[in-house]
Design an enzyme around this catalytic site. Structure first.
Site, PDB file in Angstrom:
ATOM      1  N   ARG A  50       0.839  -1.213   0.000  1.00 30.61           N
ATOM      2  CA  ARG A  50       0.000   0.000   0.000  1.00 30.61           C
ATOM      3  C   ARG A  50       0.867   1.253   0.000  1.00 30.61           C
ATOM      4  O   ARG A  50       0.539   2.243  -0.664  1.00 30.61           O
ATOM      5  CB  ARG A  50      -0.952  -0.011   1.200  1.00 30.61           C
ATOM      6  CG  ARG A  50      -1.952   1.133   1.159  1.00 30.61           C
ATOM      7  CD  ARG A  50      -3.027   1.019   2.221  1.00 30.61           C
ATOM      8  NE  ARG A  50      -2.492   1.134   3.559  1.00 30.61           N
ATOM      9  CZ  ARG A  50      -3.214   0.965   4.671  1.00 30.61           C
ATOM     10  NH1 ARG A  50      -4.486   0.648   4.586  1.00 30.61           N
ATOM     11  NH2 ARG A  50      -2.667   1.086   5.859  1.00 30.61           N
ATOM     12  N   LYS A 149      -2.652   7.005   1.186  1.00 26.75           N
ATOM     13  CA  LYS A 149      -2.378   7.291   2.600  1.00 26.75           C
ATOM     14  C   LYS A 149      -1.279   8.357   2.639  1.00 26.75           C
ATOM     15  O   LYS A 149      -0.099   8.055   2.794  1.00 26.75           O
ATOM     16  CB  LYS A 149      -1.962   5.996   3.312  1.00 26.75           C
ATOM     17  CG  LYS A 149      -2.355   5.990   4.768  1.00 26.75           C
ATOM     18  CD  LYS A 149      -2.324   4.616   5.368  1.00 26.75           C
ATOM     19  CE  LYS A 149      -2.205   4.655   6.861  1.00 26.75           C
ATOM     20  NZ  LYS A 149      -3.185   5.476   7.573  1.00 26.75           N
ATOM     21  N   GLU A 182     -16.179   6.400   5.868  1.00 34.58           N
ATOM     22  CA  GLU A 182     -15.370   5.722   6.890  1.00 34.58           C
ATOM     23  C   GLU A 182     -15.308   6.621   8.115  1.00 34.58           C
ATOM     24  O   GLU A 182     -16.003   7.640   8.172  1.00 34.58           O
ATOM     25  CB  GLU A 182     -13.968   5.417   6.353  1.00 34.58           C
ATOM     26  CG  GLU A 182     -13.196   6.645   5.912  1.00 34.58           C
ATOM     27  CD  GLU A 182     -11.779   6.331   5.443  1.00 34.58           C
ATOM     28  OE1 GLU A 182     -11.301   5.206   5.672  1.00 34.58           O
ATOM     29  OE2 GLU A 182     -11.158   7.236   4.860  1.00 34.58           O
TER      30      GLU A 182
HETATM   31  N1  PMP Z   1      -9.226   4.881   7.197  1.00 34.32           N
HETATM   32  C1  PMP Z   1      -8.303   5.829   7.420  1.00 34.32           C
HETATM   33  C2  PMP Z   1      -8.583   7.227   7.013  1.00 34.32           C
HETATM   34  C3  PMP Z   1      -7.088   5.486   8.029  1.00 34.32           C
HETATM   35  O1  PMP Z   1      -6.164   6.423   8.243  1.00 34.32           O
HETATM   36  C4  PMP Z   1      -6.855   4.152   8.413  1.00 34.32           C
HETATM   37  C5  PMP Z   1      -5.546   3.769   9.037  1.00 34.32           C
HETATM   38  N2  PMP Z   1      -5.371   4.335  10.302  1.00 34.32           N
HETATM   39  C6  PMP Z   1      -7.859   3.203   8.195  1.00 34.32           C
HETATM   40  C7  PMP Z   1      -9.020   3.600   7.564  1.00 34.32           C
HETATM   41  C8  PMP Z   1      -7.673   1.764   8.582  1.00 34.32           C
HETATM   42  O2  PMP Z   1      -6.710   1.166   7.782  1.00 34.32           O
HETATM   43  P1  PMP Z   1      -5.732   0.030   8.343  1.00 34.32           P
HETATM   44  O3  PMP Z   1      -6.607  -1.085   8.778  1.00 34.32           O
HETATM   45  O4  PMP Z   1      -4.875  -0.319   7.188  1.00 34.32           O
HETATM   46  O5  PMP Z   1      -4.970   0.623   9.467  1.00 34.32           O
END
Ligand code: PMP
Length: 288
Positions: A50, A149, A182
């Site tokens: 990622r 990200k 989200e």
């Molecule tokens: N959404 C956002 C905006 C995030 O920054 C994150 C990670 N902190 C997630 C979802 C969750 O992703 P992950 O399970 O890969 O940590």
């Protein structure tokens, strides 16, 4: 604490980045948050993939191989004697001048911090979170893909501040069409009539690594799971809800905007998913 900074391990006090680094001047960079459980880095390869996708999407060419970054990540944990913790891996565009031009930044910087994190109070993992919908919308994917990200987290930070102003620890961000995208740093799932449902990445959700683990867990537990458009109506009428994230792990949600979800207590399926997740993180992963 030892920090990995551009190929060297330095003391925390000496881990410094230039004020001309575009990561700081413009949020021009990408990052990952990764977990270490009992000496195993959870899904390290997926995180590094990622990171590569995020970097590629902003045309930041990383001069390090995946193996080099992976080795540096594990070594940072070892140097700090860490067996359980949270790793922050950051790649910035590097030092440039005061203009935007990324091509004036010849060398990206990388740093890795291995430490601890506690996103929510421990009791909320058994009592469940009360969350709110905030006015700030998830950034439109036509403007900037929420799948990247990047070091630009102001969209999420504003939502987090608004959540606090409404007395909540976490917020749902809707996308510009009013669908649930989200939370500020977590993906959201609801359970309705035995089915697990989560918004698609196209609705503004980050493709969470924990989110993808939930799909594997659902398969293991033989629970139906799918991506679907989600509105506040769907969350209000859900039987259960939970959030996932590397820092958050799996956390039940029992209220949205003051309204109880299901029985108002963490649900049975959520509990099963959470237990399976806790088992999985101890057995899956890259040994440091
Ligand atoms: N959404 C956002 C905006 C995030 O920054 C994150 C990670 N902190 C997630 C979802 C969750 O992703 P992950 O399970 O890969 O940590």
């Amino acid at each position: 604490m030892k920090i990995y900074l551009d190929g060297k391990f330095v003391d925390q006090a000496d881990a410094k980045i230039s004020v001309f680094d575009h990561g700081l001047l413009y949020g021009d960079g990408v990052f990952e948050g990764i977990r270490l459980y009992g000496g195993n880095v959870f899904r390290l390869d997926e995180h590094l993939e990622r990171l590569e996708y995020s970097a590629k999407a902003i045309l930041l060419s990383m001069p390090w191989s995946r193996k080099e970054i992976s080795d540096a990540t594990c070594e940072t944990c070892r140097q700090n004697g860490l067996q359980d913790g949270y790793i922050r891996l950051v790649v910035t565009r590097g030092v440039g001048d005061l203009g935007l031009s990324p091509w004036l930044c010849p060398k990206p910087s990388i740093f890795i911090i291995a430490n601890k994190i506690a996103l929510y109070p421990p009791e909320t993992y058994t009592t469940g979170l009360s969350i709110v919908t905030v006015p700030t919308r998830r950034v439109n994917s036509a403007a900037f893909s929420p799948a990247i990200k990047s070091l630009n987290y102001l969209n999420n930070i504003l939502a987090k501040i608004e959540a606090k102003q409404f007395g909540a620890l976490e917020a749902i961000l809707l996308n510009d069409q009013g669908y649930v995208a989200e939370c500020t740093g977590d993906n959201i799932f609801i359970i309705h009539k035995g089915e697990i449902i989560t918004p698609a990445a196209s609705q503004g959700a980050l493709k969470g690594i924990t989110r993808s683990a939930i799909f594997d867990i659902a398969q293991e537990l033989k629970l139906p799971i799918r991506e679907a458009d989600m509105t506040r109506y769907d969350v209000f009428n859900a039987d259960e809800a939970f959030l996932t994230g590397t820092a958050a792990e799996v956390i039940p949600v029992v209220k949205l905007d003051g309204r109880e979800i299901g029985t108002g207590k963490p649900g049975k399926i959520t509990q099963r998913v959470l237990e399976s997740f806790r088992r999985r993180v101890l057995t899956e992963g890259t040994r440091i």
